[in-house]
Design a protein around this motif. Structure first.
Motif, PDB file in Angstrom:
ATOM      1  N   THR A   1      41.265  47.767  48.456  1.00 31.51           N
ATOM      2  CA  THR A   1      42.042  48.364  47.367  1.00 31.51           C
ATOM      3  C   THR A   1      43.459  47.797  47.301  1.00 31.51           C
ATOM      4  OG1 THR A   1      42.250  50.161  48.930  1.00 31.51           O
ATOM      5  CG2 THR A   1      40.880  50.542  47.025  1.00 31.51           C
ATOM      6  N   ASN A   2      43.769  46.907  48.219  1.00 31.48           N
ATOM      7  CA  ASN A   2      45.072  46.242  48.235  1.00 31.48           C
ATOM      8  C   ASN A   2      45.130  45.123  47.198  1.00 31.48           C
ATOM      9  OD1 ASN A   2      47.571  45.700  49.132  1.00 31.48           O
ATOM     10  ND2 ASN A   2      46.964  44.892  51.116  1.00 31.48           N
TER      11      ASN A   2
ATOM     12  N   ILE B   1      44.455  43.807  43.262  1.00 32.46           N
ATOM     13  CA  ILE B   1      44.409  44.366  41.897  1.00 32.46           C
ATOM     14  C   ILE B   1      43.017  44.213  41.289  1.00 32.46           C
ATOM     15  CG2 ILE B   1      45.161  42.235  40.773  1.00 32.46           C
ATOM     16  CD1 ILE B   1      46.437  45.624  39.711  1.00 32.46           C
TER      17      ILE B   1
ATOM     18  N   THR C   1      40.920  47.369  42.182  1.00 32.99           N
ATOM     19  CA  THR C   1      41.300  48.610  41.503  1.00 32.99           C
ATOM     20  C   THR C   1      40.995  48.530  40.013  1.00 32.99           C
ATOM     21  OG1 THR C   1      43.555  47.829  41.206  1.00 32.99           O
ATOM     22  CG2 THR C   1      43.113  49.074  43.174  1.00 32.99           C
TER      23      THR C   1
ATOM     24  N   SER D   1      44.245  52.101  37.787  1.00 35.69           N
ATOM     25  CA  SER D   1      44.218  50.938  38.670  1.00 35.69           C
ATOM     26  C   SER D   1      45.589  50.689  39.284  1.00 35.69           C
ATOM     27  CB  SER D   1      43.760  49.709  37.890  1.00 35.69           C
ATOM     28  OG  SER D   1      44.612  49.482  36.807  1.00 35.69           O
TER      29      SER D   1
ATOM     30  N   PHE E   1      46.513  50.661  43.274  1.00 31.82           N
ATOM     31  CA  PHE E   1      46.982  49.375  43.788  1.00 31.82           C
ATOM     32  C   PHE E   1      48.406  49.489  44.340  1.00 31.82           C
ATOM     33  CE2 PHE E   1      49.225  45.355  42.595  1.00 31.82           C
ATOM     34  CZ  PHE E   1      48.704  44.580  43.612  1.00 31.82           C
TER      35      PHE E   1
END
Lengths: 222, 247
Positions: free
Chosen positions: B131-132, B134, B137, B187, B191
């Motif tokens: 989830t780090n 973009i 997300t 998102s 992020f």
């Protein structure tokens, strides 16, 4: 944003580095200065902080060198560094997510959910069964209460009868005792009467003699 | 001047351990298109963790649940409760979507905070929570958009688009705009939170290597959980919103 941080740190680094003339890292720093490609590296940020906190120029130079030394190798690959870099990763992750959803649904959500629902239904059914039998329980309770009542009535009847019998016996005995006492009393009275009569008879027979004697004594030789 | 090479060595070591690499990716080429390999690798690990733990815990359900099954029953009830409160009585078909969304984001976030990804050296970039990135997300947010459109259309047919002129046609542009802001906010919220959390921890570790970053790490764990919950809740709320009737 990261590129501006990078730019400012680059300027700082080149400012810090020159005093140490003997450092071999200088050309590298210069090369980085020339390198105008967009680049973002927090590592430089870290070492910038280290460099700022150190007091002597020597350590600052060391920091600059340390920051510079790993950079050339990375510099070539860094050209495309980007935070918002959309590419095939997006659809691939979406597909992975959908596959994961199907897999989790097959092995987790549906079977365990069904299992839990069935267990809930079973427990509920058992509970309602228990509620249904509560009528039976009430009937049994009433029966039990009736039995208890009958038993209590029987016992109290028996008790009463016993009491009656006992008191009757007692009365009888009392009456017997009284009769005997009366009889004895009557006998004793009769005896007394008889003795009295006898005494009176004896006295009667003596009365004539006594009166003669009294007359004789009172009337001198008449 | 023995000091300088020595300090250079330690500094280089520190650099290797605590270097913040924002926007650095390990690229794989597939048919002329590029992929962020580190995201893919960590997402596989996350998926493996999820599937493995679920299979171990739930393969043979008992009437009286034991530890693992108990935990997963609790998780399932939590997800059902969440879906029910947001979507309403017809929440059943959406439990897998909401549940997978929650579990995937939650395990991803916590893997970024708990698993020592940095031990594994990559030639370029570094391993971190999926989830780090973009891409992840946005992918999840777009899936949410697709999901709520599907929910609305399957429930009401084309009448679903009537909501755009509710309560008054003047709001049409704003209603249309909403369809874009929803995935965008979803998102970017996730992020930004995860990236910021990771950056704060790394920068703090590089400045003060001991004790001080620990509370921030715990805060990061808390934030990660909250973000997963928020994402799943909002996804469910959007689905519920597009399914509810407007009279």
């Amino acid at each position: 944003m990261s590129s501006t941080v990078m730019a400012s740190s680059r300027q700082l680094l080149s400012r810090i580095a020159p005093p140490s003339t003997r450092t071999p890292a200088l050309p590298v720093v210069a090369r980085i200065d020339r390198d105008k490609t967009r680049r973002s590296s927090g590592g430089v940020l870290t070492h910038l902080a280290t460099a700022l906190s150190s007091r002597s120029a020597a350590i600052a130079a060391a920091a600059a060198m340390a920051a510079a030394s790993p950079l050339p190798a990375l510099a070539e690959q860094m050209e495309k560094a980007a935070l918002f870099d959309f590419n095939l990763t997006l659809p691939v992750i979406a597909a992975e997510f959908l596959l994961l959803m199907v897999a989790l649904d097959k092995i987790y959500f549906t079977p365990l959910g069904k299992f839990m629902d069935e267990r809930d239904a079973a427990i509920r059914a058992k509970l309602s069964d228990v509620k249904d039998t509560s009528g039976e329980v009430k009937e049994l309770e009433e029966k039990g209460a009736a039995v208890m009542k009958a038993a209590r009535a029987e016992i109290s009847a028996a008790l009463n009868q016993m009491k009656k019998e006992t008191s009757a016996e007692l009365e009888q005995k009392l009456a017997e005792g009284r009769k005997r006492v009366e009889a004895e009393l009557a006998e004793a009275l009769q005896n007394l009467e008889k003795q009295k009569e006898e005494t009176i008879k004896a006295l009667d027979s003596q009365i004539a003699a006594l009166s003669d004697e009294i007359v004789k004594k009172v009337l001198p030789s008449a | 001047m023995n000091v300088i090479p020595c300090s250079i060595k330690t500094l280089k070591g520190l650099y290797d351990i605590s270097g913040v690499e924002v926007g650095q990716h390990l690229y794989w080429q597939i048919g002329g298109l590029q992929i962020h390999a580190q995201v893919l690798i960590t997402s596989w690990v996350v998926i493996a963790i999820l599937l493995g733990s679920v299979i171990i815990a739930v393969r043979n359900p008992q009437t009286i649940p034991t530890d693992g099954q108990n935990f997963f029953e609790y998780v399932l009830e939590f997800i059902r409760d969440l879906s029910k409160t947001q979507i309403g009585e017809e929440y059943g078909p959406w439990v897998p979507f909401i549940g997978t969304m929650f579990l995937f984001i939650f395990v991803s976030n916590w893997s970024g905070a708990l698993l020592p990804w940095k031990i594994i050296q990559l030639p370029h970039g570094e391993l971190a929570a999926p989830t780090n990135d973009i891409n992840t997300t946005v992918a999840l947010a777009l899936l949410t958009s697709v999901a709520y459109f599907y929910a609305g259309l399957s429930k009401k047919g084309l009448g679903y688009f009537g909501k755009y002129i509710q309560p008054t046609p003047i709001l049409l542009p704003i209603n249309i705009l909403e369809d874009f802001t929803k995935p965008l906010s979803l998102s970017f919220r996730l992020f930004g939170n995860i990236l910021a959390d990771e950056l704060v921890v790394v920068v703090l570790v590089s400045l003060v290597p001991s004790v001080v970053p620990i509370p921030v790490m715990f805060l990061g764990l808390f934030t990660s959980g909250i973000q997963a919950l928020i994402f799943a809740t909002l996804a469910a709320a959007y689905i519920g919103e597009s399914m509810e009737g407007h009279h």
